[in-house]
Enzyme design. Structure first.
Site, PDB file in Angstrom:
ATOM      1  N   MET A  64      12.413  41.817  48.091  1.00 52.13           N
ATOM      2  CA  MET A  64      11.457  40.703  48.034  1.00 52.13           C
ATOM      3  C   MET A  64      12.071  39.542  47.258  1.00 52.13           C
ATOM      4  O   MET A  64      11.371  38.663  46.773  1.00 52.13           O
ATOM      5  CB  MET A  64      10.148  41.160  47.390  1.00 52.13           C
ATOM      6  CG  MET A  64       9.473  42.266  48.205  1.00 52.13           C
ATOM      7  SD  MET A  64       7.697  42.329  48.013  1.00 52.13           S
ATOM      8  CE  MET A  64       7.571  42.678  46.284  1.00 52.13           C
ATOM      9  N   ASN A 123      14.208  37.423  44.240  1.00 57.56           N
ATOM     10  CA  ASN A 123      14.246  37.401  42.775  1.00 57.56           C
ATOM     11  C   ASN A 123      15.210  38.500  42.284  1.00 57.56           C
ATOM     12  O   ASN A 123      14.865  39.348  41.481  1.00 57.56           O
ATOM     13  CB  ASN A 123      12.837  37.565  42.196  1.00 57.56           C
ATOM     14  CG  ASN A 123      12.814  37.196  40.725  1.00 57.56           C
ATOM     15  OD1 ASN A 123      12.295  37.913  39.897  1.00 57.56           O
ATOM     16  ND2 ASN A 123      13.413  36.078  40.395  1.00 57.56           N
ATOM     17  N   HIS A 132      19.233  45.129  42.349  1.00 62.73           N
ATOM     18  CA  HIS A 132      19.340  44.847  43.791  1.00 62.73           C
ATOM     19  C   HIS A 132      20.813  44.780  44.208  1.00 62.73           C
ATOM     20  O   HIS A 132      21.193  45.257  45.278  1.00 62.73           O
ATOM     21  CB  HIS A 132      18.711  43.492  44.124  1.00 62.73           C
ATOM     22  CG  HIS A 132      17.235  43.420  43.919  1.00 62.73           C
ATOM     23  ND1 HIS A 132      16.649  42.700  42.907  1.00 62.73           N
ATOM     24  CD2 HIS A 132      16.216  43.972  44.621  1.00 62.73           C
ATOM     25  CE1 HIS A 132      15.344  42.802  42.978  1.00 62.73           C
ATOM     26  NE2 HIS A 132      15.040  43.579  44.006  1.00 62.73           N
TER      27      HIS A 132
END
Ligand code: PAF
Length: 280
Positions: free
Chosen positions: A30, A32, A37
């Site tokens: 998603m 940010n 990540h």
């Protein structure tokens, strides 16, 4: 690295890679993005030739009083990070590209596994996740997809959905990435000040304490959960849940269970943080 916003552009790009026999790896996010990540991208690179990362804040997985509107949208910074990490394709669709007929009237529901833990306090959340992940799988058609183990319940549900619905891809779990103080990395840590982040590391410390209690022979799981919640409350958190569960079924653990996971969610002010730890 190329950035595409439509399904058509994405598929044109991927068709040529597929014709060249390349294996496609996918990391849904998603946005940010933080180091956690980027570690998923690293894992995807090890398992595939072409890595696609999606950046899409999915409205259907947020409850009415949750932070959908304020969820940080940081497209340019995310793309810079992904480029440095060696991502091949960024897929950043608008909401009406993913949900052209709003409201969506079809959804994917995985029973049982989504009932407890986050599912109990965020009704409908996992249906939103499984629905968007199914849609993204159909858009990207990857050979493998990587999910972080920080969302342990989410990856368990997705594994089951992939198996039950015969999605032709492998799901790969990537270990939790932690700050030096032990706090699990999360986009929501961005809502915390430096001091709050320091204090939030007590969440992990509480998990480690409970894990060592179990490893030292405690099997009174419900009592241990109560004590852990008390500890968190004394430290100023508002625990949402602290559950010792069976790693496979995610049901609350019974004495005979051997593969365990402790799952927790706790509020620090308005910020809801989740974490987990596995125990053999
Ligand atoms: O884990 C997340 O960031 C989201 O739940 C996901 C898998 C990208 C679906 O929106």
């Amino acid at each position: 690295m190329i950035i595409v916003n439509t399904i058509k552009e994405l598929q044109t790009e991927l068709t040529s890679h597929r014709q060249d026999g390349k294996r496609i790896g996918f990391v849904p996010t998603m946005g940010n993005l933080h180091q956690g990540h980027l570690s998923l991208v690293e894992v995807a690179k090890r398992h595939s030739d072409i890595v696609v990362v999606s950046l899409f804040v999915n409205p259907t997985q947020f409850g009415p009083n949750e932070d959908f509107d304020s969820y940080p949208r940081t497209l340019d910074a995310d793309c810079d990070k992904l480029k440095n990490q060696g991502t091949d394709i960024v897929f950043a669709p608008a909401t009406d590209e993913v949900y052209p007929k709003w409201p969506n009237i079809t959804s994917v529901h995985v029973a049982k596994l989504g009932k407890n833990h986050c599912g109990a306090s965020r009704p409908g959340h996992f249906d939103g996740v499984t629905t968007v992940v199914s849609k993204l799988f159909n858009m990207v058609r990857p050979d493998c997809a990587v999910f972080g183990e920080k969302d342990f319940q989410q990856i368990s549900i997705i594994r089951r959905m992939v198996s039950d619905l015969n999605f032709p891809l492998d799901i790969i779990g990537a270990p939790i990435v932690r700050e030096a103080n032990g706090l699990a990395m999360s986009s929501r840590n961005g809502y915390l000040s430096t001091e709050e982040k320091d204090h939030a590391s007590n969440i992990y410390k509480t998990l480690l304490w409970a894990k060592s209690e179990i490893e030292n022979g405690r099997h009174d799981f419900r009592q241990l959960e109560t004590e852990a919640k008390q500890r968190l409350t004394e430290l100023g958190f508002v625990p949402d849940y602290f559950n010792i569960a069976n790693q496979e079924t995610l049901a609350l653990a019974q004495e005979q269970d051997s593969q365990l996971v402790i799952l927790l969610a706790a509020f620090m002010g308005k910020v809801r943080l989740i974490d987990n730890i596995k125990i053999k």
